[in-house]
Design a protein around this motif. Structure first.
Motif, short mmCIF file in Angstrom:
data_model
loop_
_atom_site.label_atom_id
_atom_site.label_comp_id
_atom_site.label_asym_id
_atom_site.label_seq_id
_atom_site.Cartn_x
_atom_site.Cartn_y
_atom_site.Cartn_z
N LEU A 131 -15.62 40.30 -14.59
CA LEU A 131 -14.16 40.33 -14.52
C LEU A 131 -13.72 39.57 -13.28
O LEU A 131 -14.40 39.60 -12.24
N ALA A 132 -12.60 38.89 -13.39
CA ALA A 132 -12.11 38.11 -12.25
C ALA A 132 -11.47 39.01 -11.19
O ALA A 132 -11.45 38.69 -10.01
N ASP A 133 -10.97 40.15 -11.63
CA ASP A 133 -10.23 41.04 -10.74
C ASP A 133 -11.19 41.84 -9.86
O ASP A 133 -11.91 42.72 -10.34
N LEU A 134 -11.18 41.57 -8.57
CA LEU A 134 -12.14 42.19 -7.66
C LEU A 134 -11.93 43.69 -7.51
O LEU A 134 -12.88 44.45 -7.30
N GLN A 135 -10.67 44.12 -7.63
CA GLN A 135 -10.42 45.56 -7.51
C GLN A 135 -11.00 46.31 -8.73
O GLN A 135 -11.56 47.40 -8.58
N LYS A 136 -10.92 45.66 -9.88
CA LYS A 136 -11.50 46.29 -11.07
C LYS A 136 -13.03 46.41 -10.92
O LYS A 136 -13.62 47.42 -11.31
N ILE A 137 -13.63 45.39 -10.36
CA ILE A 137 -15.08 45.42 -10.13
C ILE A 137 -15.43 46.53 -9.12
O ILE A 137 -16.36 47.30 -9.32
N LEU A 138 -14.66 46.58 -8.04
CA LEU A 138 -14.90 47.61 -7.02
C LEU A 138 -14.84 49.01 -7.64
O LEU A 138 -15.73 49.85 -7.41
N PHE A 139 -13.84 49.25 -8.46
CA PHE A 139 -13.69 50.58 -9.07
C PHE A 139 -14.82 50.88 -10.05
O PHE A 139 -15.26 52.03 -10.15
N LEU A 140 -15.29 49.86 -10.76
CA LEU A 140 -16.42 50.11 -11.66
C LEU A 140 -17.67 50.45 -10.86
O LEU A 140 -18.45 51.32 -11.24
N ARG A 141 -17.85 49.76 -9.73
CA ARG A 141 -19.01 50.08 -8.88
C ARG A 141 -18.90 51.51 -8.37
O ARG A 141 -19.89 52.24 -8.33
N LEU A 142 -17.71 51.91 -7.97
CA LEU A 142 -17.51 53.26 -7.45
C LEU A 142 -17.82 54.31 -8.51
O LEU A 142 -18.56 55.26 -8.27
N ILE A 143 -17.25 54.14 -9.70
CA ILE A 143 -17.44 55.17 -10.73
C ILE A 143 -18.89 55.21 -11.18
O ILE A 143 -19.44 56.29 -11.44
N ARG A 144 -19.53 54.06 -11.25
CA ARG A 144 -20.91 54.05 -11.73
C ARG A 144 -21.83 54.76 -10.75
O ARG A 144 -22.72 55.53 -11.15
N ASP A 145 -21.62 54.57 -9.46
CA ASP A 145 -22.44 55.28 -8.47
C ASP A 145 -22.13 56.78 -8.51
O ASP A 145 -23.05 57.61 -8.58
N ALA A 146 -20.85 57.12 -8.49
CA ALA A 146 -20.45 58.54 -8.44
C ALA A 146 -20.97 59.28 -9.68
O ALA A 146 -21.41 60.43 -9.59
N ASP A 147 -20.94 58.60 -10.81
CA ASP A 147 -21.38 59.18 -12.08
C ASP A 147 -22.90 59.39 -12.08
O ASP A 147 -23.40 60.47 -12.38
N LYS A 148 -23.64 58.35 -11.70
CA LYS A 148 -25.11 58.45 -11.69
C LYS A 148 -25.58 59.58 -10.79
O LYS A 148 -26.49 60.33 -11.13
N ILE A 149 -24.94 59.70 -9.62
CA ILE A 149 -25.37 60.73 -8.66
C ILE A 149 -25.18 62.12 -9.25
O ILE A 149 -26.02 63.00 -9.07
N ASP A 150 -24.11 62.30 -10.02
CA ASP A 150 -23.97 63.63 -10.62
C ASP A 150 -24.83 63.79 -11.87
O ASP A 150 -25.25 64.90 -12.20
N ILE A 151 -25.11 62.69 -12.57
CA ILE A 151 -26.01 62.81 -13.72
C ILE A 151 -27.41 63.22 -13.24
O ILE A 151 -28.09 64.02 -13.88
N TRP A 152 -27.82 62.71 -12.08
CA TRP A 152 -29.10 63.15 -11.51
C TRP A 152 -29.08 64.66 -11.22
O TRP A 152 -30.06 65.34 -11.43
N ARG A 153 -27.95 65.15 -10.74
CA ARG A 153 -27.84 66.61 -10.51
C ARG A 153 -27.97 67.36 -11.84
O ARG A 153 -28.74 68.30 -11.95
#
Ligand SMILES: [Fe+2]
Length: 267
Positions: A131-153
């Motif tokens: 995606l060209a929109d850097l904020q959209k990329i930033l938010f996807l990175r945030l959600i993917r990390d936050a999600d994985k960390i809780d999936i590990w829990r």
């Protein structure tokens, strides 16, 4: 958006999810699992976003994205009694559709609505969309990390629980036998993520989950992973062969090193 928008979204979330409660113990456990997951992903994303110095508005948006990231899970479960997208529906796309259909986000500016919808819609793709929109990329990175960390829990608790206490829809239905696939383990050595279609046993699933750590984006995410001992908790339920032990040791070293970087910064 404002703090009161987030509060209104939280109220909507609890009303909406309560609509899926039933008297059936198994169903209730599966629904509760996703509600608890949602709130813990919210906590994770706020922690990561704060450590990345996002501004106040972005913090509220990030928490909103986390609040709604799995909103499609509830209807998915009601319709199909599973959390497996491969045999039901893409829960991320379904979630974005629900938010649009029910006009949930209309109280915030349109560009912010688009950011939330984009984050929900693509939170589960194998790779980040380009995606060209850097904020959209930033938010996807945030959600993917936050999600994985809780999936590990979720899965650390799942593997540690007695079989009768496990939330039935959390597993993938893969056989829990001692085998594992060479190509899934090799992804761990190559520091890439295995794909769902390669998985043949529950051990493959665990190896794939471990490999996600190589895809984390933020120092705070590594720190949470290290502090909460997810690598050890998941890997201790794998066969302790030499090649697995070695791959896990390399992974732990990688995570601890990345986590240490954050602590040296004085947070
Ligand atoms: Fe999800």
């Amino acid at each position: 958006m404002l703090k009161r928008d987030l509060e209104a979204f939280k109220d909507w979330f609890s009303g909406y999810t309560q609509g899926f409660f039933t008297d059936n113990t198994e169903d209730r456990r599966n629904i509760d699992l996703k509600i608890r997951h949602t709130f813990l992903v919210c906590e994770n994303i706020v922690g990561i976003a704060q450590s990345e110095s996002l501004n106040k508005n972005e913090l509220l948006l990030a928490e909103t994205a986390a609040l709604f990231h799995d909103i499609g899970r509830f209807l998915q479960y009601e319709m199909y009694r599973t959390f497996l997208d491969s045999i039901s529906v893409n829960h991320a796309r379904l979630g974005a559709e629900i938010l649009v259909e029910k006009n949930v986000l209309s109280r915030i500016p349109v560009n912010e609505q688009e950011l939330i919808l984009n984050t929900v819609r693509f939170h589960n793709t194998f790779e980040l969309p380009s995606l060209a929109d850097l904020q959209k990329i930033l938010f996807l990175r945030l959600i993917r990390d936050a999600d994985k960390i809780d999936i590990w829990r979720v899965f650390s608790e799942y593997y540690e629980a007695a079989e009768e206490d496990r939330a039935s829809a959390a597993g993938l239905g893969l056989p829990d036998d001692p085998g594992y696939s060479r190509n899934v383990l090799s992804c761990l050595y190559k520091k890439t993520s295995a794909s769902l279609s390669d998985l043949k046993t529950l051990n493959d699933f665990k190896l794939m989950q471990l490999s996600w750590a190589y895809g984390l984006n933020f120092r705070h995410s590594f720190r949470l992973t290290s502090e909460r001992n997810f690598i050890r908790r998941i890997s201790s339920t794998l066969p302790q062969t030499e090649e697995i032990t070695e791959a896990v040791a390399l992974l732990k070293e990688f995570v601890d090193e990345k986590a240490g970087g954050a602590m040296n910064e004085g947070n």
